[in-house]
Write a protein that holds these residues in place. Sequence first.
Motif, PDB file in Angstrom:
ATOM      1  N   GLU A   1       0.826  -1.209   0.000  1.00 46.99           N
ATOM      2  CA  GLU A   1       0.000   0.000   0.000  1.00 46.99           C
ATOM      3  C   GLU A   1       0.860   1.257   0.000  1.00 46.99           C
ATOM      4  O   GLU A   1       0.401   2.335  -0.343  1.00 46.99           O
ATOM      5  N   SER A   2       2.143   1.095   0.370  1.00 50.72           N
ATOM      6  CA  SER A   2       3.049   2.237   0.432  1.00 50.72           C
ATOM      7  C   SER A   2       3.285   2.794  -0.963  1.00 50.72           C
ATOM      8  O   SER A   2       3.316   2.066  -1.949  1.00 50.72           O
ATOM      9  N   VAL A   3       3.443   4.117  -1.042  1.00 49.49           N
ATOM     10  CA  VAL A   3       3.697   4.760  -2.331  1.00 49.49           C
ATOM     11  C   VAL A   3       5.047   4.328  -2.892  1.00 49.49           C
ATOM     12  O   VAL A   3       5.189   4.065  -4.084  1.00 49.49           O
ATOM     13  N   GLU A   4       6.042   4.233  -2.039  1.00 48.50           N
ATOM     14  CA  GLU A   4       7.367   3.790  -2.464  1.00 48.50           C
ATOM     15  C   GLU A   4       7.683   2.479  -1.762  1.00 48.50           C
ATOM     16  O   GLU A   4       8.146   2.468  -0.621  1.00 48.50           O
ATOM     17  N   VAL A   5       7.402   1.394  -2.450  1.00 46.86           N
ATOM     18  CA  VAL A   5       7.637   0.072  -1.886  1.00 46.86           C
ATOM     19  C   VAL A   5       8.948  -0.480  -2.445  1.00 46.86           C
ATOM     20  O   VAL A   5       9.198  -0.410  -3.639  1.00 46.86           O
ATOM     21  N   GLU A   6       9.803  -0.994  -1.560  1.00 48.26           N
ATOM     22  CA  GLU A   6      11.073  -1.575  -2.016  1.00 48.26           C
ATOM     23  C   GLU A   6      10.782  -2.853  -2.778  1.00 48.26           C
ATOM     24  O   GLU A   6      10.068  -3.722  -2.304  1.00 48.26           O
ATOM     25  N   SER A   7      11.330  -2.962  -3.970  1.00 47.64           N
ATOM     26  CA  SER A   7      11.030  -4.104  -4.825  1.00 47.64           C
ATOM     27  C   SER A   7      12.308  -4.822  -5.213  1.00 47.64           C
ATOM     28  O   SER A   7      13.413  -4.321  -5.036  1.00 47.64           O
ATOM     29  N   SER A   8      12.138  -6.030  -5.766  1.00 49.12           N
ATOM     30  CA  SER A   8      13.278  -6.885  -6.080  1.00 49.12           C
ATOM     31  C   SER A   8      13.251  -7.307  -7.536  1.00 49.12           C
ATOM     32  O   SER A   8      12.181  -7.522  -8.116  1.00 49.12           O
ATOM     33  N   LEU A   9      14.442  -7.456  -8.104  1.00 48.80           N
ATOM     34  CA  LEU A   9      14.617  -7.941  -9.470  1.00 48.80           C
ATOM     35  C   LEU A   9      15.475  -9.203  -9.398  1.00 48.80           C
ATOM     36  O   LEU A   9      16.590  -9.177  -8.868  1.00 48.80           O
ATOM     37  N   LEU A  10      14.938 -10.303  -9.900  1.00 54.42           N
ATOM     38  CA  LEU A  10      15.651 -11.578  -9.897  1.00 54.42           C
ATOM     39  C   LEU A  10      16.413 -11.716 -11.207  1.00 54.42           C
ATOM     40  O   LEU A  10      15.826 -11.636 -12.283  1.00 54.42           O
ATOM     41  N   LEU A  11      17.723 -11.922 -11.112  1.00 55.19           N
ATOM     42  CA  LEU A  11      18.574 -11.957 -12.301  1.00 55.19           C
ATOM     43  C   LEU A  11      19.400 -13.239 -12.358  1.00 55.19           C
ATOM     44  O   LEU A  11      19.743 -13.816 -11.336  1.00 55.19           O
ATOM     45  N   THR A  12      19.705 -13.637 -13.586  1.00 53.01           N
ATOM     46  CA  THR A  12      20.683 -14.686 -13.845  1.00 53.01           C
ATOM     47  C   THR A  12      21.708 -14.104 -14.806  1.00 53.01           C
ATOM     48  O   THR A  12      21.634 -12.920 -15.164  1.00 53.01           O
ATOM     49  N   ARG A  13      22.634 -14.932 -15.253  1.00 54.79           N
ATOM     50  CA  ARG A  13      23.636 -14.451 -16.211  1.00 54.79           C
ATOM     51  C   ARG A  13      22.980 -13.972 -17.497  1.00 54.79           C
ATOM     52  O   ARG A  13      23.486 -13.072 -18.181  1.00 54.79           O
ATOM     53  N   LYS A  14      21.824 -14.542 -17.846  1.00 51.43           N
ATOM     54  CA  LYS A  14      21.134 -14.167 -19.075  1.00 51.43           C
ATOM     55  C   LYS A  14      20.318 -12.894 -18.924  1.00 51.43           C
ATOM     56  O   LYS A  14      19.787 -12.379 -19.897  1.00 51.43           O
ATOM     57  N   GLY A  15      20.179 -12.388 -17.685  1.00 51.90           N
ATOM     58  CA  GLY A  15      19.416 -11.167 -17.486  1.00 51.90           C
ATOM     59  C   GLY A  15      18.273 -11.346 -16.503  1.00 51.90           C
ATOM     60  O   GLY A  15      18.221 -12.323 -15.745  1.00 51.90           O
TER      61      GLY A  15
END
Length: 589
Positions: free
Chosen positions: A248-262
């Motif tokens: 619900e927060s306006v600025e929520v900390e988010s995550s990006l899952l990456l591998t060698r391919k991107g």
Amino acid sequence: MPFDGITIHAICNELSAILNGGRIDKIHQPEKDELLLTIHQPKIGSYKLLISANARWARIQFQDAKVNNPITPPSFCMLLRKYLEGAKIISIRQLGLERIVHINFEALNDFREWQSITLICEFMGKHSNIILVNPETGIIIDAIKKYSHELSSFREVLPGREYLQPPAQGKITFKDISIDDFCALLWKDETKSLSQACFLSFEGFSPFAAKQICLQAGLDPAMSVALCGLFEFTQLHQFIQKLLNSVESVEVESSLLLTRKGAQDFAPYAIIDDHGSSYTETYPTILKTCSLYFNQSLHRFRLESFQANIIRRIKDLLERSYRKKLFQSGDLEHALQNKKYRTWGELLTAFSTLSKKGDQEIILNDFYDDEPITIILDPLLTPIQNAQKFFKIYNKSTKTIKSLETLMQQNQENIDYLESTIVAVEQSESIQQIEEIVLELENEQFFKKKGKNKGSKTTTISNPRRFMSSDGFEILVGRNNRQNDVLTLKTAGKMDLWLHTKDIPGTHVIIKTPNTCQNIDDIPIRTLEEASALAAYFSKAQQADKVAVDYTFRKHVQKPKNSRPGMVIYENYWTIMAKPRINDLSELN
């Protein structure tokens, strides 16, 4: 792809905080199923909002990169310009936790009166759509994808029809659900796993989100709900409540899952990688993470599509060369069989008196192995004429063999070159690198040159891959055949070490050695193993367990005259068995 209800909820909160009150400056439709809205926010600046109804890439995000727009705008784009240019954004809201977003505008109509109008964005895979609706009447004005009852028995999406929401999936909104109802709902089907039960029961949950929620609650997603008790359900209930409060927060900390391919996945919460083959990066806003994910994913998709197209064209050329090799081998075998005619001619000349015109065959002992040979004769010719005929056939076959050997060598060089080119295309990391290979193939006359490329010279634009060994030696790895030539013949010094997979298409690898290097013992064995592992990894044998890699000093490598790019010969070499790998070394910029 986790563009689920939870993610959309976080995105809508951020978009509302940024865009509410902004006005639509420009509207474009770069693709048949995409819109690009330029929104001006007073005293702040302009934003470009991309809304896509693509079956695979349905999304809403800020667009930073420049896009190409069609010269003639599509009819839906023209209609939106009529209704929405200059309109003010009143609100951006999600329908519950469904993958449906309503963007509400206030716009001037033809009578210069303010009226409400709604752009409904449905992000539902192949059923995604963007629909302009009059909220006062609920009537559809137009849609980016129109269809009748012939395609959908539930609803029609056509101008003038009443807008109906997509059919409900029978899921329940998690908000305010009690722990007792939560347990009863998950226990309804005890054959399901915990993550499956969450996905099937609650609105807004994708399979990815359901699995992540279980992992972060400290529970096994594959655990059967029949094995769960009040403790597990309470733990899960509390975590879901906490998660939904956080988005619900306006600025929520988010995550990006990456591998060698991107980029592989993203979410408005911390992601747990239960396979250990990837890593995560965190960002302060979900919109930033969303843009990174889709930009990388679309780049990878375009790259893979381009790669597949070029590889298909090269394989077509290879197939022709393979067929040519087969036919040439047959012709060579037939020509080699004609060598017997030399012996027949010699025998018939030596023993011409034992035969006469009209004979159909003669049996004579071979000069070389003292075995009887049956010689088939033309009864219309004399023995000497038959002998001359046999010598003529033999001489013609000798010329054919010589010609075939030359042609077969040229064809094999083409096969080796094309196979190495396929490896280079497969391992390209950008469209620019593939375009370099295409230009190389055009210059080598495998591909036809197109328009502006006619008469152009091939230049190496990209740089070789650079690695640093554990012992501090720089290792250079070529990206394509033209670059291999430059790397080996111009960049490398005479005492630098050169590596290549043995009899397998691959790239050239160079270990840069100091001036003090005089023999092979001056190069640490660990550096040699790491460089040979790179040579094996960037080759056709990338998936093999062990690969033979030849290595020698650069001074022993030469390029034959008029040979194809990347083709060299070498001598005074050693061979090492290497396991293809790259994870031990980090690539330098």
